[in-house]
Motif scaffolding. Sequence first.
Motif, PDB file in Angstrom:
ATOM      1  N   SER A   7      96.927 -38.101   6.183  1.00  0.00           N
ATOM      2  CA  SER A   7      96.443 -38.407   4.956  1.00  0.00           C
ATOM      3  C   SER A   7      95.911 -39.776   5.036  1.00  0.00           C
ATOM      4  CB  SER A   7      97.761 -38.445   4.000  1.00  0.00           C
ATOM      5  OG  SER A   7      98.806 -39.374   4.470  1.00  0.00           O
ATOM      6  N   GLY A   8      95.430 -40.073   3.831  1.00  0.00           N
ATOM      7  CA  GLY A   8      94.695 -41.231   3.733  1.00  0.00           C
ATOM      8  C   GLY A   8      93.304 -41.618   3.840  1.00  0.00           C
ATOM      9  N   GLY A   9      92.552 -40.387   4.010  1.00  0.00           N
ATOM     10  CA  GLY A   9      90.910 -40.495   3.964  1.00  0.00           C
ATOM     11  C   GLY A   9      90.402 -40.575   2.785  1.00  0.00           C
ATOM     12  N   GLY A  10      89.103 -40.728   2.777  1.00  0.00           N
ATOM     13  CA  GLY A  10      88.489 -40.864   1.495  1.00  0.00           C
ATOM     14  C   GLY A  10      87.010 -41.332   1.484  1.00  0.00           C
ATOM     15  N   SER A  17      87.923 -50.898   3.624  1.00  0.00           N
ATOM     16  CA  SER A  17      88.903 -50.357   4.666  1.00  0.00           C
ATOM     17  C   SER A  17      89.949 -49.295   4.163  1.00  0.00           C
ATOM     18  CB  SER A  17      90.016 -51.695   4.509  1.00  0.00           C
ATOM     19  OG  SER A  17      89.422 -52.928   5.044  1.00  0.00           O
ATOM     20  N   LEU A  18      90.457 -48.689   5.096  1.00  0.00           N
ATOM     21  CA  LEU A  18      91.278 -47.370   4.823  1.00  0.00           C
ATOM     22  C   LEU A  18      92.430 -47.458   5.788  1.00  0.00           C
ATOM     23  CD1 LEU A  18      88.949 -44.491   4.395  1.00  0.00           C
ATOM     24  CD2 LEU A  18      90.450 -45.525   2.376  1.00  0.00           C
ATOM     25  N   ARG A  19      93.361 -47.048   5.289  1.00  0.00           N
ATOM     26  CA  ARG A  19      94.574 -46.801   6.548  1.00  0.00           C
ATOM     27  C   ARG A  19      94.971 -45.256   6.396  1.00  0.00           C
ATOM     28  NH1 ARG A  19     100.847 -49.034   6.717  1.00  0.00           N
ATOM     29  NH2 ARG A  19     101.023 -47.559   5.128  1.00  0.00           N
ATOM     30  N   THR A  70      93.039 -50.813  14.063  1.00  0.00           N
ATOM     31  CA  THR A  70      94.315 -50.865  14.593  1.00  0.00           C
ATOM     32  C   THR A  70      95.475 -49.541  14.448  1.00  0.00           C
ATOM     33  OG1 THR A  70      94.226 -53.342  14.130  1.00  0.00           O
ATOM     34  CG2 THR A  70      96.319 -52.404  14.744  1.00  0.00           C
ATOM     35  N   ILE A  71      95.701 -49.297  15.747  1.00  0.00           N
ATOM     36  CA  ILE A  71      96.783 -48.092  15.720  1.00  0.00           C
ATOM     37  C   ILE A  71      98.044 -48.741  15.738  1.00  0.00           C
ATOM     38  CG2 ILE A  71      96.590 -47.909  18.183  1.00  0.00           C
ATOM     39  CD1 ILE A  71      96.864 -44.796  17.532  1.00  0.00           C
ATOM     40  N   SER A  86      86.390 -53.223   8.058  1.00  0.00           N
ATOM     41  CA  SER A  86      84.849 -53.191   8.367  1.00  0.00           C
ATOM     42  C   SER A  86      84.202 -51.716   8.540  1.00  0.00           C
ATOM     43  CB  SER A  86      84.833 -54.257   9.554  1.00  0.00           C
ATOM     44  OG  SER A  86      85.254 -55.425   9.196  1.00  0.00           O
ATOM     45  N   LEU A  87      84.564 -50.908   7.921  1.00  0.00           N
ATOM     46  CA  LEU A  87      84.005 -49.365   8.101  1.00  0.00           C
ATOM     47  C   LEU A  87      82.496 -49.473   7.855  1.00  0.00           C
ATOM     48  CD1 LEU A  87      86.811 -47.640   6.213  1.00  0.00           C
ATOM     49  CD2 LEU A  87      86.135 -47.357   8.554  1.00  0.00           C
ATOM     50  N   LYS A  88      82.074 -48.656   8.909  1.00  0.00           N
ATOM     51  CA  LYS A  88      80.563 -48.489   9.115  1.00  0.00           C
ATOM     52  C   LYS A  88      80.253 -47.225   8.672  1.00  0.00           C
ATOM     53  CE  LYS A  88      80.252 -51.899  12.527  1.00  0.00           C
ATOM     54  NZ  LYS A  88      79.964 -52.134  14.128  1.00  0.00           N
ATOM     55  N   PRO A  89      78.764 -46.928   8.237  1.00  0.00           N
ATOM     56  CA  PRO A  89      78.646 -45.335   7.886  1.00  0.00           C
ATOM     57  C   PRO A  89      78.699 -44.517   9.102  1.00  0.00           C
ATOM     58  CG  PRO A  89      76.933 -46.825   6.861  1.00  0.00           C
ATOM     59  CD  PRO A  89      77.757 -47.854   7.875  1.00  0.00           C
ATOM     60  N   GLU A  90      78.596 -44.917  10.329  1.00  0.00           N
ATOM     61  CA  GLU A  90      78.686 -44.294  11.433  1.00  0.00           C
ATOM     62  C   GLU A  90      80.177 -44.072  11.638  1.00  0.00           C
ATOM     63  OE1 GLU A  90      76.841 -47.067  11.329  1.00  0.00           O
ATOM     64  OE2 GLU A  90      77.270 -48.481  13.033  1.00  0.00           O
TER      65      GLU A  90
END
Length: 117
Positions: A7-10, A17-19, A70-71, A86-90
Motif C-alpha cells: 500500500s501507499g502508492g499514488g 515523497s511517498l512511503r 530508505t528500506i 526526492s522522487l523523479k519521473p523515472e
Amino acid sequence: QVQLVESGGGLVQAGESLRLSCTASGTGSIFSMSTMCWYRQSAGKQRELVAAITRGGNTNYADSVEGRFTISRDNTKNTVYLQMNSLKPEDTAVYYCNTQILVQTYWGQGTQVTVSS
C-alpha cells in the motif's frame, strides 16, 4: 498461506515523497528471519531490485535510488517500508514486495507509483 499486501502508492510531483508499506500474513515468526525486498517494474522494462533488508537490518539499494530511498522493517507488525524521497519521473513504476521463505518465493500484487514532472 503467505500473503504480501502493498500500500501507499499514488501520484506525486517530482521532488515529493511517498512511503510504501508491505504487510505479510501467514508467515508467523518466519517474517523476522526473512530478507525482504522491494522491486519495481516500469512499462516495457524488466522488473528490477530497488532495495533489500536482511533479518539483521542490513540494507542494500540500487544505484539509481541510493541516498533517496530508505528500506526499513517492523517485525512486530510483519511490515516492511520503503521511504521514497526526492522522487523523479523515472521512478514511475509498479512497486512489488518480495520475500523468499524456504524454497518458495512470494510477491505482492504491486502498488503503482507515478511521478509527474
